[in-house]
Design an enzyme around this catalytic site. Structure first.
Site, short mmCIF file in Angstrom:
data_model
loop_
_atom_site.label_atom_id
_atom_site.label_comp_id
_atom_site.label_asym_id
_atom_site.label_seq_id
_atom_site.Cartn_x
_atom_site.Cartn_y
_atom_site.Cartn_z
N HIS A 167 0.84 -1.21 0.00
CA HIS A 167 0.00 0.00 0.00
C HIS A 167 0.87 1.26 0.00
O HIS A 167 0.67 2.18 -0.80
CB HIS A 167 -0.90 -0.03 1.24
N GLU A 168 1.85 1.29 0.90
CA GLU A 168 2.72 2.47 0.99
C GLU A 168 3.65 2.57 -0.22
O GLU A 168 3.98 3.67 -0.67
CB GLU A 168 3.52 2.43 2.29
N HIS A 201 2.08 4.45 -2.96
CA HIS A 201 2.22 5.90 -2.75
C HIS A 201 3.59 6.37 -3.21
O HIS A 201 3.72 7.35 -3.96
CB HIS A 201 2.11 6.22 -1.25
N ASP A 237 -4.83 7.45 -1.37
CA ASP A 237 -5.74 6.59 -0.62
C ASP A 237 -7.15 6.64 -1.20
O ASP A 237 -7.60 7.67 -1.71
CB ASP A 237 -5.78 7.00 0.85
#
Length: 922
Positions: free
Chosen positions: A155-156, A159, A166
């Protein structure tokens, strides 16, 4: 007392955010050279290293499947602090240091906040800065709240690497859907769960249905979405990767374009997979046919700093007072910048090189003075950069067998057509080359050396009043030193005096600094009279005067008094150029100081492409808001452009109140090098710390629904939104390095720059009108004033996004644009849209400048055409089909959201982030 009043810091982080790019590269589908650093404030625990390895290993497999067998993690470096014990597995780093960290392991910003997050302040599709994990998160103490670490890392990573955002929004957790129901902000809508208020007090917990807020017409503030533990939906990783069934990113088919998620806001309603698929990574790879190997890990440990000064004393250094200016800056570096415990050597070069001083360890002022006495006193001869570099290698090898991690600080003013001959040797050496270019003719080949070794690149013009040379040397603090050891620049100012003989000003020393405070004064012709007063009015004397180098300096013993120091300097020549530099160190290692980090968005640019200036202001890892921040951009001819940087979420600034101050730069005056310096000032009761949770973080899981019952997690520590952590006065400056611009035409420049995109459009219904607010763009991006606005509305969000010019236009004849960065307010009656059965009105703006250049379409604001009515037995949010967003068939046992009847216009607001300190939107 710390700089922060009425608030307690948990950590003392020291990692200044880097201004250089990451070393990550993609090689045959595998990501290499990922750098993970452990902050020295983290207590030694080998389990942290084990958990990092476990996290990346499981993340690699998850990423491989999530990206359709396209990407995996190939090799990872873990950088261990110097204060951890020795271990045979730990090797000495080369270019790897804290300035290039992709992942930082450090204590939380505030007590109990173990939320992982990614520092990300650029646009959709652009890489982030770094990922932040806390030790407790890595040790598994918050797995219930954030899910498995391997999944969360992916998830990170999305980014960091691909610039996606998000798909939840804690500021707008619910929205009015086209289905006329209140839905949880999520992607995809196939994720099922219930909306509940869950409160615990005194050992007992209360669960109740959510009420509708009379103002927002959405669920009340304490309402939360609790997902079902057992799901079948596969998307999306950017919403809640902790759900076992989630193994994909939302794509074009299942993306929820209605939700006010940050992904929709920042990426123009594109899905995360669309953004990833458009990346260079994706375009340069094809899916693998076999499974990838697990990541390979390298363990490196920081050791003492080794640095060799390589100083140009060729004949061209005679002109423009260059030799003296170099010595002034080198004295500043040797007396104040280089940290105790470092090993320092010196080489001089012209057409040949001479080893002036072997490496000596800086223990006291004796070693520093020894090196001061070795600075060059005359200039003559040609320029042989490679000779200087190779001699520096020899100096270092006399003490260490390897050059790994050693630093070379190279200053030169001349071109050398042989400099490229040693690029390969430099690249293979393991040494880091920092390059300071003085004047217009410094060689371009050395920039390449600096870039490939991870060094810094600075440029100083021949205009002494800009103080660029001292700024450059002052910025060369160790990339691995504790912040308490680093020299921080509080003031850097220069002035050429003609009719007025006095240079008068003040500098603020706040309570977090004051140790080893150092005042440095330079001049061009004659020694001036220097008067310095401390905050109590006591005059400070005993400046050390170095007439040969045309400078005077004073070290304040102990810790300097907190407050405003005043200086008056009287020139003895006309004209005269004077400069003042003030540096200091942290007063108390338990209280982090204010830090300023400045950079441009790229190092090399060509006209007419605009550039963006960034300045991040932090105390520890906490953003500082409300500061006055000014950028000074100097061309190689000495022309200086002054820009006020803003943290207003408009123009070049991506997020309001995140501590990153930004502005477009387009005022090019010539081809060649430019340098950046930033000055930040915080006044009493104006600057403050942001207490909000960081953006771009993994979603906190409030709990799960298991067999119809909520199994809640411990509540997340919350801040008091009404509390403002005010700061005392502070001032600081920072060098942002150098950048190069080409293809600049002759002045005046043609008008090629449109107004910047409006990104904070907000719509609020008032009686029978819709009131719009936004930040005014400028004639050239965020400078000047636009000629007029075009406002259009539609009942279909995609129509206004993709076919703006065909949407219904609003009459704006009475709307007179204001200056850039002003707040615009405009009200209109919406009338009728062409779409039948429309549930929302969508609104967007374009701006037109005097040359008829048009901005991009703004963010899309929306208002709902209904008021939701809560159903007393509402208790379940069933999956909503994604295709065409049709209204689902009601479940006989569960109601999906809330029944809504078409009544009157109701507030929905723009899709935006609400700042909890100012209680405004961006």
């Amino acid at each position: 007392m710390g700089l922060l009043r009425g608030f307690v810091f948990l950590l003392v982080p020291y990692l200044l955010h880097r201004s250089n790019s990451s070393f990550i590269r993609l090689n045959n589908n595998g990501f290499e050279d990922i750098i993970i650093v452990i902050d020295p404030s983290v207590p030694e625990d080998e389990k942290i290293i084990e958990r990092i390895q476990d996290m990346l290993t499981t993340a690699s497999t998850y990423l491989f499947e999530a990206t359709e067998k396209r990407f995996f993690f190939k090799n990872v470096t873990i950088l261990v602090p110097e204060n951890w014990k020795e271990n045979p597995q730990y090797k000495r780093p080369k270019y790897e240091n804290y300035k290039h960290a992709d992942v930082i392991v450090a204590p939380p910003t505030f007590p109990g906040r173990d939320e992982p997050y990614t520092k990300q302040f650029t646009e959709c599709g652009e890489k982030g800065e770094h990922i932040h994990f806390t030790p407790d998160f890595l040790l598994g103490k918050t797995q219930n709240e954030y899910g498995p670490s391997g999944r969360l890392f992916v998830h990170e990573w999305a980014h960091l690497r691909w610039g996606v955002f998000d798909e939840y929004n804690e500021d707008q957790p619910f929205y009015s859907a086209k289905s006329k129901k209140i839905e949880a902000t999520r992607c995809s809508t196939g994720i099922s769960g219930i909306n509940r208020v869950y409160k615990c007090q005194g050992g007992s917990c209360l669960t109740r249905t959510c009420r509708v807020d009379s103002t927002t017409k959405l669920y009340e503030k304490d309402c939360q979405f609790f997902p079902d533990k057992v799901q079948t939906e596969k998307a999306s990783i950017m919403f809640m990767q902790s759900i076992d069934s989630v193994v994909e990113f939302c794509n074009e088919k299942n993306h929820n374009q209605e939700a006010p998620s940050l992904q929709n806001i920042k990426c123009n309603f594109r899905s995360t997979w669309e953004v990833i698929s458009n990346s260079e990574d994706f375009k340069n790879t094809t899916p693998m046919v076999t499974s990838p190997p697990p990541p390979v890990f390298s363990l490196l440990k920081i050791s003492q700093r080794i640095v060799c000064l390589v100083l140009d004393k060729s004949g061209s250094m005679v002109g423009y007072n260059r030799l003296n200016r170099m010595n002034q800056a080198a004295i500043q570096f040797l007396l104040q910048t280089v940290e105790n415990g470092s090993w320092v050597g010196m080489v001089h070069f012209d057409s040949t090189a001479t080893i002036i001083n072997k490496l000596i360890q800086i223990i006291s002022s004796n070693e520093r003075n020894t090196l001061l006495e070795k600075l060059p006193t005359y200039a003559q001869g040609g320029t042989s950069i490679c000779s200087g570099i190779k001699s520096a290698f020899q100096v270092i090898r006399e003490l260490y067998s390897q050059l790994d991690g050693s630093e070379i600080v190279l200053l030169t003013d001349g071109e050398d057509n042989t400099a490229s001959s040693c690029i390969d040797e430099v690249k293979q050496s393991g040494a880091i080359v920092h390059f300071i270019a003085l004047g217009k003719d410094a060689d371009e080949a050395v920039i390449e050396m600096s870039n490939i070794t991870g060094g810094s690149h600075f440029y100083a013009s021949d205009e002494a009043q800009n103080n660029g040379l001292i700024d450059a040397f002052g910025a060369l603090t160790s990339g691995n030193a504790d912040i308490s050891q680093k020299s921080l620049q509080l003031e850097s100012k220069g002035l050429t005096l003609n009719s007025n003989a006095w240079m008068n000003d003040t500098v603020i020393i706040d309570s977090t600094v004051g140790k080893d405070t150092f005042f440095l004064i330079t001049w061009d012709k004659l020694p001036p009279n220097i008067f310095l007063w401390d905050p109590s009015g006591t005059i400070m004397g005993n400046f050390t005067v170095d007439a040969a180098s045309k400078m005077a300096y004073l070290s304040i013993p102990g810790t300097a008094k907190v407050g405003t120091w005043a200086y008056n300097i009287q020139a003895k020549a006309n004209p005269e150029t004077l400069t003042v530099t003030v540096t200091s160190r942290t007063a108390n290692s338990s209280v982090p100081p204010i830090t300023v980090n400045a950079k441009m968005n790229k190092d090399i640019n060509s006209f007419p492409s605009p550039m963006i200036v960034y300045a991040e202001i932090l105390q520890g890892y906490v953003p500082v808001l409300g500061a006055n921040v000014t950028a000074f951009i100097e061309s190689q001819s000495g022309n200086t452009e002054v820009l006020e940087l803003l943290d207003n979420g408009a123009g070049a600034d991506s997020f309001k109140n995140d501590g990153v101050y930004s502005r477009y730069f387009t005022a090019y005056t010539e081809n060649g090098r430019y340098s950046l310096k930033v000055r930040a000032h915080g006044g009493t009761n104006t600057a403050r710390l942001s207490l909000r949770h960081p953006l771009n973080r993994a979603a906190y899981i409030p709990g799960w629904v298991v067999n119809g019952e909520i199994e809640a997690n411990p509540p997340r520590p919350e801040n008091n939104e009404d509390t403002q952590a005010t700061l005392e006065n502070f001032s600081q400056t920072a060098s942002g390095g150098a950048f190069v611009v080409s293809q600049v035409p002759s002045l005046p420049l043609p008008d090629l720059y449109p107004p910047s995109q409006i990104t904070d459009l907000d719509a609020t219904p008032h009686e029978d009108e819709i009131v719009l607010t936004w930040t005014a763009p400028g004639d050239d991006f965020d400078v000047g004033k636009v000629q007029h606005y075009i406002i259009r509305i539609s009942g279909n969000i995609l129509d206004i996004r993709d076919s703006f010019d065909d949407a219904l236009q609003v009459n704006t004849t009475e709307l007179s644009p204001k200056e850039a960065n002003s707040k615009e307010i405009f009200a209109f009656k919406p009338g009728n849209t062409s779409e039948e059965n429309a549930t929302h009105i969508f609104i967007a703006i374009k701006s037109i400048d005097k040359s008829n250049l048009t901005s991009k379409v703004s963010n899309i604001a929306q208002v709902a055409l209904f008021i939701p009515q809560a159903n007393p037995d509402e208790n379940y949010t069933t999956p909503t089909p994604d295709k065409n967003y049709t209204t689902p068939i009601p479940d006989k046992n569960h109601h999906s959201g809330v029944n809504i009847s078409t009544l009157v216009l109701s507030v929905f607001g723009s899709v935006a982030i609400v700042n909890i300190i100012l209680s405004t939107t961006i």
